[in-house]
Design a protein around this motif. Structure first.
Motif, PDB file in Angstrom:
ATOM      1  N   ARG A  87      24.299  40.879 -11.254  1.00 39.23           N
ATOM      2  CA  ARG A  87      23.927  40.436  -9.913  1.00 39.23           C
ATOM      3  C   ARG A  87      23.874  41.605  -8.925  1.00 39.23           C
ATOM      4  O   ARG A  87      23.065  41.607  -7.993  1.00 39.23           O
ATOM      5  CB  ARG A  87      24.917  39.377  -9.424  1.00 39.23           C
ATOM      6  CG  ARG A  87      24.847  38.071 -10.193  1.00 39.23           C
ATOM      7  CD  ARG A  87      25.823  37.052  -9.620  1.00 39.23           C
ATOM      8  NE  ARG A  87      25.726  35.770 -10.343  1.00 39.23           N
ATOM      9  CZ  ARG A  87      26.472  34.705 -10.049  1.00 39.23           C
ATOM     10  NH1 ARG A  87      27.357  34.764  -9.048  1.00 39.23           N
ATOM     11  NH2 ARG A  87      26.330  33.605 -10.744  1.00 39.23           N
ATOM     12  N   PHE A  88      24.745  42.578  -9.113  1.00 38.32           N
ATOM     13  CA  PHE A  88      24.754  43.714  -8.184  1.00 38.32           C
ATOM     14  C   PHE A  88      23.449  44.494  -8.275  1.00 38.32           C
ATOM     15  O   PHE A  88      22.863  44.851  -7.245  1.00 38.32           O
ATOM     16  CB  PHE A  88      25.944  44.625  -8.497  1.00 38.32           C
ATOM     17  CG  PHE A  88      25.994  45.858  -7.636  1.00 38.32           C
ATOM     18  CD1 PHE A  88      26.346  45.764  -6.300  1.00 38.32           C
ATOM     19  CD2 PHE A  88      25.677  47.103  -8.166  1.00 38.32           C
ATOM     20  CE1 PHE A  88      26.382  46.897  -5.502  1.00 38.32           C
ATOM     21  CE2 PHE A  88      25.718  48.233  -7.379  1.00 38.32           C
ATOM     22  CZ  PHE A  88      26.069  48.133  -6.042  1.00 38.32           C
ATOM     23  N   ILE A  89      22.977  44.773  -9.483  1.00 41.35           N
ATOM     24  CA  ILE A  89      21.718  45.495  -9.651  1.00 41.35           C
ATOM     25  C   ILE A  89      20.559  44.653  -9.129  1.00 41.35           C
ATOM     26  O   ILE A  89      19.604  45.180  -8.542  1.00 41.35           O
ATOM     27  CB  ILE A  89      21.511  45.877 -11.123  1.00 41.35           C
ATOM     28  CG1 ILE A  89      22.622  46.849 -11.564  1.00 41.35           C
ATOM     29  CG2 ILE A  89      20.150  46.520 -11.318  1.00 41.35           C
ATOM     30  CD1 ILE A  89      22.673  48.139 -10.771  1.00 41.35           C
ATOM     31  N   ALA A  90      20.614  43.328  -9.339  1.00 38.97           N
ATOM     32  CA  ALA A  90      19.573  42.455  -8.793  1.00 38.97           C
ATOM     33  C   ALA A  90      19.565  42.525  -7.271  1.00 38.97           C
ATOM     34  O   ALA A  90      18.496  42.527  -6.641  1.00 38.97           O
ATOM     35  CB  ALA A  90      19.793  41.020  -9.265  1.00 38.97           C
ATOM     36  N   PHE A  91      20.747  42.595  -6.678  1.00 39.41           N
ATOM     37  CA  PHE A  91      20.842  42.734  -5.223  1.00 39.41           C
ATOM     38  C   PHE A  91      20.275  44.069  -4.765  1.00 39.41           C
ATOM     39  O   PHE A  91      19.579  44.145  -3.736  1.00 39.41           O
ATOM     40  CB  PHE A  91      22.308  42.599  -4.797  1.00 39.41           C
ATOM     41  CG  PHE A  91      22.532  42.842  -3.335  1.00 39.41           C
ATOM     42  CD1 PHE A  91      22.124  41.918  -2.389  1.00 39.41           C
ATOM     43  CD2 PHE A  91      23.150  44.020  -2.912  1.00 39.41           C
ATOM     44  CE1 PHE A  91      22.338  42.160  -1.028  1.00 39.41           C
ATOM     45  CE2 PHE A  91      23.359  44.263  -1.569  1.00 39.41           C
ATOM     46  CZ  PHE A  91      22.953  43.328  -0.622  1.00 39.41           C
ATOM     47  N   ILE A  92      20.525  45.130  -5.537  1.00 39.89           N
ATOM     48  CA  ILE A  92      19.974  46.446  -5.206  1.00 39.89           C
ATOM     49  C   ILE A  92      18.454  46.408  -5.238  1.00 39.89           C
ATOM     50  O   ILE A  92      17.784  46.960  -4.356  1.00 39.89           O
ATOM     51  CB  ILE A  92      20.514  47.509  -6.187  1.00 39.89           C
ATOM     52  CG1 ILE A  92      22.023  47.708  -6.001  1.00 39.89           C
ATOM     53  CG2 ILE A  92      19.777  48.831  -5.998  1.00 39.89           C
ATOM     54  CD1 ILE A  92      22.414  48.239  -4.642  1.00 39.89           C
ATOM     55  N   CYS A  95      17.167  44.775  -2.177  1.00 40.22           N
ATOM     56  CA  CYS A  95      17.286  45.681  -1.026  1.00 40.22           C
ATOM     57  C   CYS A  95      16.167  46.721  -1.034  1.00 40.22           C
ATOM     58  O   CYS A  95      15.591  47.025   0.020  1.00 40.22           O
ATOM     59  CB  CYS A  95      18.649  46.371  -1.046  1.00 40.22           C
ATOM     60  SG  CYS A  95      20.039  45.269  -0.708  1.00 40.22           S
ATOM     61  N   VAL A  96      15.870  47.270  -2.204  1.00 36.71           N
ATOM     62  CA  VAL A  96      14.801  48.266  -2.301  1.00 36.71           C
ATOM     63  C   VAL A  96      13.458  47.646  -1.931  1.00 36.71           C
ATOM     64  O   VAL A  96      12.656  48.241  -1.201  1.00 36.71           O
ATOM     65  CB  VAL A  96      14.757  48.874  -3.723  1.00 36.71           C
ATOM     66  CG1 VAL A  96      13.546  49.786  -3.875  1.00 36.71           C
ATOM     67  CG2 VAL A  96      16.035  49.657  -3.995  1.00 36.71           C
ATOM     68  N   GLU A  97      13.191  46.442  -2.436  1.00 41.57           N
ATOM     69  CA  GLU A  97      11.947  45.762  -2.098  1.00 41.57           C
ATOM     70  C   GLU A  97      11.877  45.447  -0.608  1.00 41.57           C
ATOM     71  O   GLU A  97      10.817  45.534   0.013  1.00 41.57           O
ATOM     72  CB  GLU A  97      11.814  44.476  -2.917  1.00 41.57           C
ATOM     73  CG  GLU A  97      11.607  44.723  -4.405  1.00 41.57           C
ATOM     74  CD  GLU A  97      11.577  43.430  -5.199  1.00 41.57           C
ATOM     75  OE1 GLU A  97      11.831  42.364  -4.590  1.00 41.57           O
ATOM     76  OE2 GLU A  97      11.321  43.487  -6.417  1.00 41.57           O
ATOM     77  N   GLY A  98      13.021  45.071  -0.025  1.00 42.95           N
ATOM     78  CA  GLY A  98      13.044  44.807   1.408  1.00 42.95           C
ATOM     79  C   GLY A  98      12.770  46.054   2.227  1.00 42.95           C
ATOM     80  O   GLY A  98      12.025  46.004   3.222  1.00 42.95           O
TER      81      GLY A  98
END
Length: 275
Positions: A87-92, A95-98
């Motif tokens: 989940r942490f990498i998915a959150f990263i 964030c990058v896409e945002g």
């Protein structure tokens, strides 16, 4: 009917682009001179050039790409090949896409807070280049990751079967195969960075040092895009319209040239492989 529709739509889009280029280039391109490209800008009298602004554009572009390409590719390679699936990498990734869609002026505000308010460096080429690198990083990261993920798994497994390590596989198999997509991402970021104005206005300023070849990182760094905006909005020189038209032509031609420079090696490589 669908083929006719697609062909017609494609032709309309191409004609629109050619018409837009003709409208923007027809007045400025024929009037370009060497004195205009290398001359110093004028605040009051007509006949000023774009030399320092043009040099600052290339200088800041080179510095920003020198920072963002290694970091962006390294982050993309890590996310594609080494990052765990949690989940942490998915959150990263979210964030990058945002960050890829954040307006550029936000990065300008970040740059002015970092370099002007915290480090007290005033408006400088260094601040503009680093802020522009921050703007480019998310896109380069995502493009690199997606390009590596698009490489067929069979190629990677074949490399492992031949005894290659993971790093050797990335260097000799994945990156060469994904290079087309990575270069496309670099082209997009380079063209966007060269024509960027909001970040540069806030971090590098709207003036130059007055020297044509100024490599001082702490000098003000007005670029060609910023100079074009300034001439169109605030300049009081009598030939402001003529300067804007010629600067527009130079900006468009350089962006096209940047894309050709990055794409030409790939075209030559593709032709060699077909031959």
């Amino acid at each position: 009917m669908f083929n006719v529709f697609v062909w017609a739509l494609g032709i309309v889009v191409i004609l629109f682009i050619l018409g837009l280029l003709f409208m923007l280039l027809r007045k400025g391109l024929p009037n370009l001179t060497w004195d205009f490209l290398t001359g110093l800008p004028s605040e009051i009298e007509e006949g000023g050039g774009i030399g320092p602004a043009l040099f600052n554009s290339f200088y800041i572009l080179f510095l920003s790409l020198a920072i963002s390409i290694p970091l962006g590719m390294a982050a993309g390679i890590y996310l594609a090949e080494f990052a765990p699936d949690n989940r942490f990498i998915a959150f990263i990734r979210i964030c990058v896409e945002g960050l890829s869609s954040v307006p550029s002026i936000i990065f300008g505000l970040f740059g002015i807070s970092l370099f002007v308010d915290i480090f007290h460096l005033d408006l400088t080429i260094l601040g503009g280049a680093v802020s522009l690198a921050f703007l480019n990083l998310p896109m380069l990261t995502r493009v690199t990751e997606e390009s590596l993920r698009s490489v067929p798994t069979e190629l990677k497994n074949a490399s492992f079967a031949l005894g290659s390590t993971h790093l050797q596989t990335i260097r000799t198999v994945l990156i060469p195969v994904a290079l087309n997509g990575i270069i496309t991402g670099i082209c997009l970021t380079a063209g966007r960075a060269f024509g960027e104005s909001a970040v540069i206005i806030l971090t590098a300023g709207v003036t130059t040092s007055g020297e044509l070849w100024d490599f001082n990182l702490l000098s003000p760094g007005e670029t060609l895009a910023v100079h074009l905006w300034y001439v169109q909005s605030e300049a009081i020189v009598p030939d402001a319209g003529d300067i804007a038209q010629k600067a527009t032509a130079v900006l468009i031609m350089i962006v096209l040239a940047i894309n050709l420079v990055f794409r030409l090696p790939l075209w030559m490589k593709a032709r060699k492989m077909k031959g």
